[in-house]
Design a protein around this motif. Structure first.
Motif, short mmCIF file in Angstrom:
data_model
loop_
_atom_site.label_atom_id
_atom_site.label_comp_id
_atom_site.label_asym_id
_atom_site.label_seq_id
_atom_site.Cartn_x
_atom_site.Cartn_y
_atom_site.Cartn_z
N LEU A 389 58.27 34.42 11.76
CA LEU A 389 59.25 34.68 10.71
C LEU A 389 60.60 35.12 11.28
O LEU A 389 61.65 34.77 10.73
CB LEU A 389 58.72 35.75 9.75
CG LEU A 389 57.48 35.39 8.94
CD1 LEU A 389 57.17 36.48 7.93
CD2 LEU A 389 57.67 34.07 8.22
N LEU A 390 60.57 35.89 12.35
CA LEU A 390 61.80 36.41 12.94
C LEU A 390 62.20 35.58 14.16
O LEU A 390 61.38 34.87 14.73
CB LEU A 390 61.61 37.88 13.34
CG LEU A 390 61.13 38.82 12.23
CD1 LEU A 390 60.94 40.23 12.77
CD2 LEU A 390 62.10 38.82 11.05
N ALA A 596 57.41 41.72 9.83
CA ALA A 596 58.69 41.09 9.50
C ALA A 596 59.63 42.08 8.82
O ALA A 596 60.82 42.17 9.16
CB ALA A 596 58.47 39.87 8.62
#
Length: 646
Positions: A389-390, A596
């Protein structure tokens, strides 16, 4: 306390349904000892929307009940029907708020009444129960909001409190209204209204009564069609004669999807925002079609399209920054982790594909033509599992078909790998500290060489080398000739089938991180270094699940790529362990979200967490997850007899 007959019946009934089936005999009996039975006739109200809950929640023992919510106009919408074994009224207790729906007996119904304090104690002690309840209510909220949104939107009643962004539409974004609103009265002359619009350089006015309640909207288009087109006298005629009425009103911060639907229904271009979303309250803002168009530039499909059409690296970087903001909104709105990871994976894949195109153009400008041989870009590690996600470390590789060992072909793809990695770094990703990237000649090689690597890792497994090579077993084709990756994947499965002892070594690596709780039930944190006293959520919570899911996926020849997909497939394949795999799937989703959110909040990878910053519920959930991880690792240890490798 109920009689022994009633008690036995209650135990027999509840043990058939989740989450009560998760409880042991002692706890289930203890719960049933506190149950009361209550009868409601068809049509009788059990509780009413807006009421504060009493001391008990309900379990449907016989019959069915309707859950309904009211729209702003007072109409009732059926949002759910629940039957035997279903729980009602517990969400309000957990949320410490009022009932969000009204509950009415659909037919004659018998309910078990259970005290809140009993379930609260069980939730604190049973991770299966807590995980089920958390996921179950999240899914129910989404489904019920979706039904209410469908009903209210198509009646022009767009109340953002009801149209919860978790409703499951393709676009979950909220849109803010303009707070500075210029208004005029219906009796204002057309000339004065036009002057007012010109003075403020705006394209519309909200027409209100003296109490600032909306009665209509006047726009540039109205002036063209009704004033000029119908030869109205600008000095004598008033705004009431040419305004668009009635005004379509909404409450603050509706979703974009709800506005688009309403625009199509009412054939309008402006929405008036009021205090309570109705025309009977004061105007607080206005939203125009242009505001929606601007906001749509930040929806998932628009952002992916923007990436695909980017002509330079700076545009790619700016668009990826927009994605981060949207990701933050999605996580705060508690959009499902499955949707969020899918969205970010699509974005990252589009970004990689465009970076490859730009890198090829750079090489072409230098006179280097793309060889005719097929190639395939591979994402590895978390990105290979569709879980990145990052913008953390890059883990990637490149394979190409080069049967004649042509050095010029290898040289070109190594240059391509370097250029692509440089572009991704400029877009905010971090270089892999271990140089596991396509820019490293060792990981930019022919299909033949990749097969040689896997031959060494699988046929002659070295535990230390394999621990570092683990990342390569999560490879996923992103761009290029994906059949090459499929060829390599089939080769790997064939090797594992031939060398079954490899799975034992592989399983040993999957058990490197035991459940991170000390003997005194405290979190195991870092003892030295930069992250002293911080908890490593990646190594100590996420990797034990993803590593375990990977080894079982290879064991059962499951080609699913993400951890949650693998656990889902395992639950279907191994019915006797389905409960454990379902728990692990829910737990992993929670961990992905927690990491996240922490990373976005602190502008880092989110890997190291200060336990002191977690609330009581987060700490409790983590402890439940660790217990589940312990059960999972016991399963792996027994199945692959890893103790014999010591």
């Amino acid at each position: 306390m109920p009689s022994e007959v009633i008690l036995a019946n209650a135990i027999h009934f509840l043990e058939r349904f989740q989450p009560f089936s998760f409880l042991g005999e002692v706890d289930l009996r203890g719960l049933c000892q506190h149950l009361k039975v209550q009868y409601f006739e068809e049509g009788e109200m059990i509780f009413v929307e807006g009421m504060s809950p009493e001391k008990e929640f309900f379990i449907v023992q016989k019959g069915a009940v309707d859950l309904v919510q009211k729209t702003q106009s007072g109409e009732e919408v059926l949002v759910d029907v629940v039957g035997e074994g279903d729980i009602i009224g517990l969400r309000a207790f957990l949320a410490k708020g009022a009932y969000a729906t009204s509950c009415r007996a659909k037919e004659d119904v018998l309910l078990y009444l259970c005290p809140f304090h009993i379930i609260a104690d069980l939730l604190a002690r049973h991770q299966q129960l807590a995980l089920f309840v958390a996921t179950h209510f999240a899914e129910k909220l989404i489904m019920r909001a979706e039904k209410l949104q469908e009903f209210t939107t198509w009646r022009g009643e767009i109340n953002s409190d009801q149209l919860n962004p978790r409703a499951g539409y393709s676009d979950f974004q909220l849109i803010n209204s303009k707070k500075t609103v210029i208004t005029c009265l219906p009796e204002t002359s057309i000339r004065d209204a036009a002057s007012l619009m010109n003075q403020h350089q705006i394209g519309s006015l909200v027409v209100t009564d003296k109490a600032q309640k909306p009665v209509g909207v006047i726009t540039d288009a109205d002036f063209r069609r009704k004033v000029v087109g119908e030869n109205l006298d600008v000095n004598q005629d008033i705004i009431a004669n040419c305004m668009s009425a009635p005004a379509i009103t909404i409450s603050e911060n509706p979703t974009i999807s709800s506005l688009i639907l309403a625009m199509g229904k009412h054939k309008i271009r402006h929405f008036v925002v009021t205090e309570d979303g109705s025309a009977q309250s004061k105007v607080t803002g206005i939203i125009s079609e242009r505001d929606i168009v601007v906001a749509l530039g930040n929806n998932p499909l628009a952002l992916i399209k923007e990436i695909q059409q980017a002509t330079d690296v700076s545009t790619l970087k700016l668009t990826r920054d927009k994605v981060e903001k949207l990701l933050t909104n999605y996580l705060k709105q508690e959009i499902s982790v499955g949707f969020v990871t899918s969205f970010i994976t699509e974005v990252n894949d589009a970004l990689i594909a465009r970076a490859i195109d730009l890198a090829k153009n750079e090489l072409a400008d230098k006179g280097l033509a793309t060889p005719s041989e097929d190639y395939c870009w591979l994402s590895l590690g978390s990105e290979g599992r569709k879980e990145q996600l990052l913008r953390t470390d890059l883990d990637n590789a490149l394979l190409f078909f080069n049967p004649h060992e042509d050095e010029s072909v290898a040289s070109y793809f190594q240059e391509l790998g370097k250029n692509v990695v440089d572009i991704l770094v400029k877009c905010g990703f971090q270089k892999c500290p271990g140089e596991i990237m396509a820019s490293n000649p060792r990981w930019c090689v022919s299909l033949k060489q990749w097969k040689t690597y896997f031959n060494e890792w699988i046929l002659e497994p070295d535990p230390n080398a394999l621990m570092h090579a683990n990342i390569f077993f999560d490879f996923r084709a992103v761009q290029g000739e994906k059949a090459l990756a499929e060829d390599l994947k089939s080769h790997v499965f064939a090797l594992i089938k031939m060398a079954k002892s490899f799975l034992n070594f592989f399983a040993g690596n999957a058990l490197q991180n035991p459940p991170p709780l000390s003997l005194f039930r405290n979190f195991v944190v870092e003892k030295k270094g930069e992250h002293l006293n911080e908890f490593d959520i990646k190594a100590r919570a996420m990797m034990p699940i993803s590593d375990g899911a990977r080894i079982l996926a290879y064991y059962d020849e499951i080609r699913a790529e993400s951890t949650m997909e693998r656990l889902d497939a395992l639950a279907r394949l191994e019915e006797n362990q389905a409960g454990l795999f379902e728990e692990l799937k829910m737990a992993y989703g929670m961990l992905v979200r927690l990491r996240a959110l922490h990373g976005l909040r602190n502008n880092n990878s989110g890997r190291y967490i200060d336990i002191g910053n977690l609330n009581k519920l987060e700490r409790q959930n983590l402890k439940h997850i660790f217990k589940t991880i312990g059960e999972f690792q016991t399963l792996i240890r027994v199945r692959f007899q890893t103790d014999l490798l010591r």
